[in-house]
Design an enzyme around this catalytic site. Structure first.
Site, mmCIF file in Angstrom:
data_model
loop_
_atom_site.group_PDB
_atom_site.id
_atom_site.type_symbol
_atom_site.label_atom_id
_atom_site.label_comp_id
_atom_site.label_asym_id
_atom_site.label_seq_id
_atom_site.Cartn_x
_atom_site.Cartn_y
_atom_site.Cartn_z
ATOM 1 N N GLU A 1 1.878 -0.385 -5.125
ATOM 2 C CA GLU A 1 1.005 0.743 -5.461
ATOM 3 C C GLU A 1 1.957 1.931 -5.557
ATOM 4 O OE1 GLU A 1 -3.229 2.594 -3.969
ATOM 5 O OE2 GLU A 1 -1.711 2.189 -2.435
ATOM 6 N N ASP B 1 0.836 -1.196 0.000
ATOM 7 C CA ASP B 1 0.000 0.000 0.000
ATOM 8 C C ASP B 1 0.877 1.254 0.000
ATOM 9 O OD1 ASP B 1 -2.618 1.384 0.470
ATOM 10 O OD2 ASP B 1 -1.647 1.929 2.356
#
Length: 705
Positions: A378, A341
């Site tokens: 990401e 993330d």
């Protein structure tokens, strides 16, 4: 009386050894440390072991060997030191602290986040760590799978939301065991890996608001509020205590037996401790200046995560924690990979400055324990750092936000998107061309994910509807690139419903037939809706849960997605992932493909064009495929190559007008094919004698995957 001895600074955490447990904790500026042993998580009077700075302290490490205890022992720390925010130090000996290396967190109704604020004692209400002996679990020969990325199809899902709804029909809804019960569904769909929203222990109480519509308390449902990175989230277990760890392992083992990998979404960019006004739970009270990025005025935190603080991923102590944590999830929990993330935060140095060749990213790339795992970034953060296509390293795959945006734009009919669509459907070489070793699988293609609209909502809502989040609809992404097809939300208009049905099929076809590694948002295959909420991170209710009744209601969409997955897995032409040679910039789009418009060999790249034909040339031993794409609001006639005999595998327009459309109409002898408005058609090279699969038969199934 507890018997103790000096202990050792390594390994960090609580380690079961012959005769007891060795505890080791990092804190460079602490003046003293107390280890607390509990018989139960809400015990008000634990056994307190004061570590002697002359005996149980080596350089930055506080350590002690406690004899006569072992697996299952509950513990916590009090760490004494200066409370000087102006120097970045926030020691608070009134708070019980988690061990950042703990393998499990003990909590129940006793946990109260509110009491972790301020200077009051929270012994009873604090989260506690648990000693774990990993050698007690029987893996029965299980190992991570190491399936090549190019053969992978990801399915993003939330452990609780997957089976929590009453319609799931499982005996243990909302749990790791519930996932096990649904493995036959995942197998039948054909996906190869589940990508789980955070299953590291997180703080559900991190959202301190109520739903303004219902008055119900909101929680951090998604799990992006990490507390203990080594520990599986205990809230997804049927039983409490040590069972949580074994239930997670049972899930992984069962999925592996079914041929399905497990990818976990890891959050190393921030913690649930928030900004300078937040609670003291773990890292803040252990060594604030090491674990977090602090501003020039160290009372305040850099916030590149959008969550109040930013973990200092390239500090040497944090690098070790991250590396050891990932090794643990691979060695002891057998996961197959990680999705990071806001991974670009790991490309910042200790004061937040973006850097090339981030030490932590290179350490993860080259770590031998992680050599066979999938690393997925990401490749951006909330501070504006955007690294899609330029993320550090040669083996990292990246979530391709450009694929999402460009395909959405094209399908909803925007002008000037044909060339961008061509790049996205052929592996996005324009984005990844600077990599030393290029493979199409680097691009993790997705149309929807947990963050944003579901597929159904993408074609049903023009604007977000997040009122239930209690933030006055100010949260969530504004740039949705959605189109409601003529009415906002629910409607009975048959023409609008027909168009939405077709658009969902169009989007799924482009996702699963494009070069790259496809990621399907769980529930999209049967039209799951969040009622227009594009940021349902705090909704542990029917907004987020999978309504399995939709599987029967939208069975044609489900069978279509299943058929697309089967096609991709059956035909290497559709999953080609190794580029024959890097090639020049423009050659990167045309490796193994030909582009056409309505006229053969004449793709229309002009601004007003809304159509494209892509012919994927068959790899050795396979056949050609031709994808005809029309985002225009009227029919278009595409010329077909006379060098091939074509059959039609599907036509998204005819799916809604013919109830029993067979696969394999052909051969097509007319020399052209009319693609109706806003439709996608897939043609395959005709070879007599090939088996035809009727994906529209709800009682049938694709051949065994």
């Amino acid at each position: 009386m507890v018997e103790i001895s000096q202990g050792h600074p390594s390994p960090l955490g609580a380690t079961v050894m012959t005769g007891g447990v060795n505890f080791s904790l990092f804190s460079a500026n602490a003046t003293s440390v107390e280890l607390l042993l509990f018989d139960r998580m809400d015990q008000p009077d634990p056994v307190v072991i004061a570590l002697d700075p002359q005996v149980n302290h080596t350089y930055y490490y506080w350590h002690v060997m406690v004899h006569g205890i072992g697996h299952g022992q509950i513990y916590g720390y009090r760490v004494h030191g200066p409370y000087c925010p102006e120097r970045g130090m926030r020691f608070n000996a009134h708070k019980i602290l988690l061990d950042p290396y703990t393998r499990l967190v003990a909590y129940g109704d006793n946990w109260d986040r509110r009491l972790a604020y301020g200077m009051g004692d929270n012994t009873v209400s604090a989260l506690k760590s648990v000693v774990v002996d990993d050698g007690l679990y029987d893996w029965e020969g299980d190992e991570p799978h190491c399936r090549p990325m190019g053969e992978s199809i990801f399915y993003e899902m939330h452990v609780r939301g997957f089976t929590r709804h009453d319609s799931s029909g499982v005996a243990h809804p909302g749990t790791y065991r519930g996932v096990i019960e649904k493995i036959p569904y995942l197998q039948n769909l054909g996906i190869t890996a589940i990508e789980l929203l955070p299953v590291q222990q997180h703080d559900e109480q991190e959202v301190e608001r109520e739903n303004p519509i219902t008055g119900e308390p909101l929680i951090n449902y998604w799990g992006y509020a990490p507390l203990a990175p080594f520990a599986p989230h205990a809230g997804y277990a049927v039983k409490g205590g040590l069972a949580a760890l074994d239930e997670f392992r049972d899930m992984v083992k069962a999925l592996h037996r079914a041929g399905i990998e497990v990818i976990v979404d890891v959050v190393f960019n921030h913690t649930a401790e928030g900004d300078e006004k937040g609670p003291t739970i773990c890292l803040r009270g252990l060594e604030n200046v090491a674990y977090y990025m602090l501003k020039e005025d160290p009372r305040y935190y850099y916030d590149f995560s959008g969550c109040g603080n930013t973990v200092s991923g390239n500090h040497s102590i944090v690098r070790r924690l991250i590396r050891n944590c990932l090794r643990y999830w691979v060695r002891e929990l057998h996961v197959d990979g990680f999705r990071f993330d806001l991974a670009s935060i790991l490309s910042r140095d200790e004061d937040g400055t973006p850097i090339d060749n981030s030490p932590i990213l290179w350490e993860l790339e080259s770590d031998p324990v992680l050599a066979g795992t999938k690393l997925i970034a990401e490749a951006w953060d909330a501070g504006g750092l955007y690294q899609l296509g330029s993320f550090t390293g040669d083996r990292w795959a990246e979530w391709n936000g450009r694929f999402r945006d460009d395909v959405r734009r094209f399908v909803r009919g925007e002008a000037g998107m044909v060339r961008d669509l061509a790049w996205r459907m052929t592996g996005s070489y324009d984005l990844f061309r600077d990599k030393d070793s290029f493979s199409w699988h680097r691009s993790v293609n997705y149309i929807t994910c947990h963050d944003g609209f579901t597929l159904n909502d993408l074609v049903s809502y023009q604007k977000k509807h997040n009122e239930a989040n209690g933030e006055n609809n100010l949260d969530g992404w504004e740039h949705n690139l959605s189109w409601n097809c003529g009415a906002e939300g629910e409607t009975d208009d048959p023409e609008i419903l027909s168009l939405r049905f077709r658009q969902m099929h169009n989007l799924m076809a482009l996702l699963l037939l494009g070069r790259g590694t496809p990621l399907v948002l769980g529930g999209d295959e049967f039209g799951r809706t969040q009622q227009g909420n594009n940021n349902a991170y705090c909704q542990d209710n029917e907004i987020s849960w999978f309504d399995w009744g939709l599987l029967q209601e939208n069975d044609k969409l489900y069978h279509f997605v299943r058929y697309l997955i089967w096609l991709r897995r059956q035909h290497p032409t559709l999953r080609a992932y190794d580029m024959p040679h890097p090639g020049a910039y423009r050659e990167g789009m045309t490796q193994g493909v030909s582009f056409h418009g309505t006229k053969l060999h004449e793709p229309d790249w002009t601004n007003e064009s809304r159509s494209l034909a892509i012919q994927f040339h068959g790899v050795e031993g396979d056949i050609d495929f031709c994808l005809l794409i029309n985002a225009f609001w009227g029919p278009l006639e595409f010329e077909l190559s006379p060098e091939k005999n074509w059959r039609c595998l599907f036509d998204t327009w005819q799916m809604q007008t013919e109830t029993n459309l067979p696969v394999g109409r052909g051969p097509l002898n007319e020399g052209s094919y009319t693609v109706e408005a806003r439709s996608v058609v897939l043609l395959a090279e005709w070879q007599p004698g090939q088996e035809l699969i009727d994906w529209t038969n709800p009682n049938g199934r694709a051949p065994h995957l």
